[in-house]
Design a protein around this motif. Sequence first.
Motif, PDB file in Angstrom:
ATOM      1  N   VAL A  46       8.679 -12.648 -15.394  1.00 37.15           N
ATOM      2  CA  VAL A  46       9.598 -12.903 -14.285  1.00 37.15           C
ATOM      3  C   VAL A  46       9.785 -11.634 -13.472  1.00 37.15           C
ATOM      4  O   VAL A  46       9.924 -10.540 -14.012  1.00 37.15           O
ATOM      5  N   TRP A  47       9.757 -11.781 -12.144  1.00 33.65           N
ATOM      6  CA  TRP A  47      10.023 -10.645 -11.258  1.00 33.65           C
ATOM      7  C   TRP A  47      11.426 -10.813 -10.690  1.00 33.65           C
ATOM      8  O   TRP A  47      11.719 -11.801 -10.037  1.00 33.65           O
ATOM      9  N   SER A  48      12.299  -9.845 -10.964  1.00 37.23           N
ATOM     10  CA  SER A  48      13.688  -9.928 -10.535  1.00 37.23           C
ATOM     11  C   SER A  48      13.980  -8.862  -9.497  1.00 37.23           C
ATOM     12  O   SER A  48      13.625  -7.700  -9.672  1.00 37.23           O
ATOM     13  N   ALA A  49      14.631  -9.265  -8.381  1.00 31.93           N
ATOM     14  CA  ALA A  49      14.944  -8.313  -7.319  1.00 31.93           C
ATOM     15  C   ALA A  49      16.242  -8.713  -6.639  1.00 31.93           C
ATOM     16  O   ALA A  49      16.526  -9.895  -6.479  1.00 31.93           O
ATOM     17  N   GLN A  50      17.028  -7.722  -6.224  1.00 32.76           N
ATOM     18  CA  GLN A  50      18.272  -7.999  -5.523  1.00 32.76           C
ATOM     19  C   GLN A  50      17.968  -8.598  -4.151  1.00 32.76           C
ATOM     20  O   GLN A  50      17.071  -8.151  -3.446  1.00 32.76           O
ATOM     21  N   SER A  51      18.748  -9.585  -3.767  1.00 29.46           N
ATOM     22  CA  SER A  51      18.547 -10.307  -2.514  1.00 29.46           C
ATOM     23  C   SER A  51      18.632  -9.377  -1.301  1.00 29.46           C
ATOM     24  O   SER A  51      19.544  -8.553  -1.200  1.00 29.46           O
ATOM     25  N   ASN A  54      14.805  -5.890  -1.021  1.00 26.47           N
ATOM     26  CA  ASN A  54      13.428  -5.591  -1.375  1.00 26.47           C
ATOM     27  C   ASN A  54      12.464  -6.468  -0.594  1.00 26.47           C
ATOM     28  O   ASN A  54      12.861  -7.442   0.046  1.00 26.47           O
ATOM     29  N   LEU A  55      11.202  -6.110  -0.673  1.00 28.25           N
ATOM     30  CA  LEU A  55      10.171  -6.895  -0.008  1.00 28.25           C
ATOM     31  C   LEU A  55       9.505  -7.805  -1.033  1.00 28.25           C
ATOM     32  O   LEU A  55       8.816  -7.332  -1.944  1.00 28.25           O
ATOM     33  N   THR A  56       9.761  -9.084  -0.923  1.00 28.65           N
ATOM     34  CA  THR A  56       9.085 -10.078  -1.761  1.00 28.65           C
ATOM     35  C   THR A  56       8.314 -10.989  -0.817  1.00 28.65           C
ATOM     36  O   THR A  56       8.911 -11.767  -0.078  1.00 28.65           O
ATOM     37  N   PHE A  57       6.998 -10.843  -0.831  1.00 27.58           N
ATOM     38  CA  PHE A  57       6.211 -11.666   0.093  1.00 27.58           C
ATOM     39  C   PHE A  57       4.823 -11.948  -0.446  1.00 27.58           C
ATOM     40  O   PHE A  57       4.372 -11.316  -1.410  1.00 27.58           O
ATOM     41  N   SER A  58       4.187 -12.930   0.154  1.00 27.60           N
ATOM     42  CA  SER A  58       2.844 -13.335  -0.254  1.00 27.60           C
ATOM     43  C   SER A  58       1.979 -13.471   0.984  1.00 27.60           C
ATOM     44  O   SER A  58       2.448 -13.892   2.045  1.00 27.60           O
ATOM     45  N   VAL A  59       0.715 -13.103   0.825  1.00 27.23           N
ATOM     46  CA  VAL A  59      -0.223 -13.112   1.945  1.00 27.23           C
ATOM     47  C   VAL A  59      -1.415 -13.996   1.586  1.00 27.23           C
ATOM     48  O   VAL A  59      -1.978 -13.885   0.491  1.00 27.23           O
ATOM     49  N   TYR A  60      -1.809 -14.876   2.527  1.00 31.04           N
ATOM     50  CA  TYR A  60      -2.978 -15.728   2.342  1.00 31.04           C
ATOM     51  C   TYR A  60      -4.220 -14.987   2.824  1.00 31.04           C
ATOM     52  O   TYR A  60      -4.245 -14.453   3.932  1.00 31.04           O
ATOM     53  N   LYS A 107       7.388   5.887 -12.267  1.00 26.86           N
ATOM     54  CA  LYS A 107       8.270   4.725 -12.360  1.00 26.86           C
ATOM     55  C   LYS A 107       7.740   3.601 -11.470  1.00 26.86           C
ATOM     56  O   LYS A 107       7.220   3.845 -10.378  1.00 26.86           O
ATOM     57  N   LYS A 108       7.900   2.368 -11.950  1.00 26.64           N
ATOM     58  CA  LYS A 108       7.333   1.229 -11.233  1.00 26.64           C
ATOM     59  C   LYS A 108       8.155   0.906  -9.988  1.00 26.64           C
ATOM     60  O   LYS A 108       9.365   0.715 -10.060  1.00 26.64           O
ATOM     61  N   ILE A 109       7.460   0.844  -8.848  1.00 27.24           N
ATOM     62  CA  ILE A 109       8.138   0.444  -7.618  1.00 27.24           C
ATOM     63  C   ILE A 109       7.546  -0.841  -7.035  1.00 27.24           C
ATOM     64  O   ILE A 109       8.132  -1.432  -6.135  1.00 27.24           O
ATOM     65  N   CYS A 110       6.410  -1.284  -7.582  1.00 29.66           N
ATOM     66  CA  CYS A 110       5.765  -2.456  -6.988  1.00 29.66           C
ATOM     67  C   CYS A 110       4.930  -3.203  -8.025  1.00 29.66           C
ATOM     68  O   CYS A 110       4.266  -2.592  -8.864  1.00 29.66           O
ATOM     69  N   GLY A 111       4.984  -4.525  -7.956  1.00 32.24           N
ATOM     70  CA  GLY A 111       4.149  -5.382  -8.782  1.00 32.24           C
ATOM     71  C   GLY A 111       3.333  -6.314  -7.898  1.00 32.24           C
ATOM     72  O   GLY A 111       3.735  -6.648  -6.784  1.00 32.24           O
ATOM     73  N   ILE A 128      -1.896 -13.467  -2.345  1.00 31.62           N
ATOM     74  CA  ILE A 128      -1.567 -12.133  -2.848  1.00 31.62           C
ATOM     75  C   ILE A 128      -0.048 -11.964  -2.804  1.00 31.62           C
ATOM     76  O   ILE A 128       0.543 -11.847  -1.731  1.00 31.62           O
ATOM     77  N   GLY A 129       0.564 -11.999  -3.970  1.00 35.30           N
ATOM     78  CA  GLY A 129       2.012 -11.830  -4.062  1.00 35.30           C
ATOM     79  C   GLY A 129       2.362 -10.373  -4.320  1.00 35.30           C
ATOM     80  O   GLY A 129       1.794  -9.738  -5.213  1.00 35.30           O
ATOM     81  N   ILE A 130       3.282  -9.847  -3.525  1.00 38.49           N
ATOM     82  CA  ILE A 130       3.678  -8.443  -3.641  1.00 38.49           C
ATOM     83  C   ILE A 130       5.200  -8.356  -3.757  1.00 38.49           C
ATOM     84  O   ILE A 130       5.930  -8.912  -2.935  1.00 38.49           O
ATOM     85  N   GLY A 131       5.656  -7.694  -4.801  1.00 36.12           N
ATOM     86  CA  GLY A 131       7.083  -7.421  -4.960  1.00 36.12           C
ATOM     87  C   GLY A 131       7.292  -5.919  -4.916  1.00 36.12           C
ATOM     88  O   GLY A 131       6.894  -5.208  -5.844  1.00 36.12           O
ATOM     89  N   LEU A 132       7.860  -5.432  -3.814  1.00 32.63           N
ATOM     90  CA  LEU A 132       8.048  -3.987  -3.624  1.00 32.63           C
ATOM     91  C   LEU A 132       9.539  -3.667  -3.582  1.00 32.63           C
ATOM     92  O   LEU A 132      10.269  -4.220  -2.756  1.00 32.63           O
ATOM     93  N   ASN A 133       9.976  -2.810  -4.495  1.00 32.31           N
ATOM     94  CA  ASN A 133      11.376  -2.375  -4.486  1.00 32.31           C
ATOM     95  C   ASN A 133      11.575  -1.402  -3.326  1.00 32.31           C
ATOM     96  O   ASN A 133      10.981  -0.325  -3.311  1.00 32.31           O
ATOM     97  N   VAL A 134      12.400  -1.785  -2.371  1.00 26.57           N
ATOM     98  CA  VAL A 134      12.548  -0.985  -1.151  1.00 26.57           C
ATOM     99  C   VAL A 134      13.898  -0.262  -1.110  1.00 26.57           C
ATOM    100  O   VAL A 134      13.975   0.947  -1.280  1.00 26.57           O
TER     101      VAL A 134
END
Length: 243
Positions: A46-51, A54-60, A107-111, A128-134
């Motif tokens: 599970v990827w958890s991020a504060q609303s 952060n950048l939670t997005f997916s690219v086709y 330290k992890k900043i992106c998955g 391509i799903g990217i979860g970046l802690n911003v």
Amino acid sequence: MLIIKLNATDSTNSYLKRLCGNELVTDYTAVMAKKQTNGRGQMGTVWSAQSAKNLTFSVYKDVSTYNLEHPFYISMATALALIKTLKSLSINKLSVKWPNDILSENKKICGILIENVVKQNKFASSIIGIGLNVNQVEFENLPQASSLRVVSGRVFDIDEVAQIIIKNLKYYFDMLKKDEFETLKNKYESCLFRKNKPSTFKDAEGVMFSGFIKGVSNSGCLQILLEDDIIKEFEFKTITLLY
């Protein structure tokens, strides 16, 4: 580029997959969400991020015309696009923790979560799903997590970061389309966390062993030089690199 912005969705990867099932989606279409109710990481984690922080997005990405024998090159191109983006934002001490976590100062900043679509035994497209802690600054019970704001002290425009990532994805996927596999692999390996440093690993049975990370195979296996001067390849999730 088309960027679809949502207040909330289960996961941006799932949303984009549903969209692809219902209509023709153009290359590099992206879906951004302020909040994911069921964000997913690698292998069902599970990827958890504060609303909205952060950048939670997916690219086709359409790869139907690419000469792709090994899908891990999609991961390599994506990881390099993120490294290039973060360097341009003056984020320092960047590395890729195999297979594709992005670290800053260890330290992890992106998955990254990549889901490939195969049609007639050929890779057709990738989500391509990217979860970046911003801009998040607190990570409860996640001692190895960090964010762009924590490591730099600055607040970032999330939309702007997304656009830079897409621009850099295009840069590395152009290399992939030109069959520049060796160049991509060399660049990816040069970014590997703890490459050529004595490291400790744990296998699936919980047994710990030491070795040196040397690189990756074309299929994405981690190549480790063991104590008996043998290089052994390990598939994802069969070993864990211990900090």
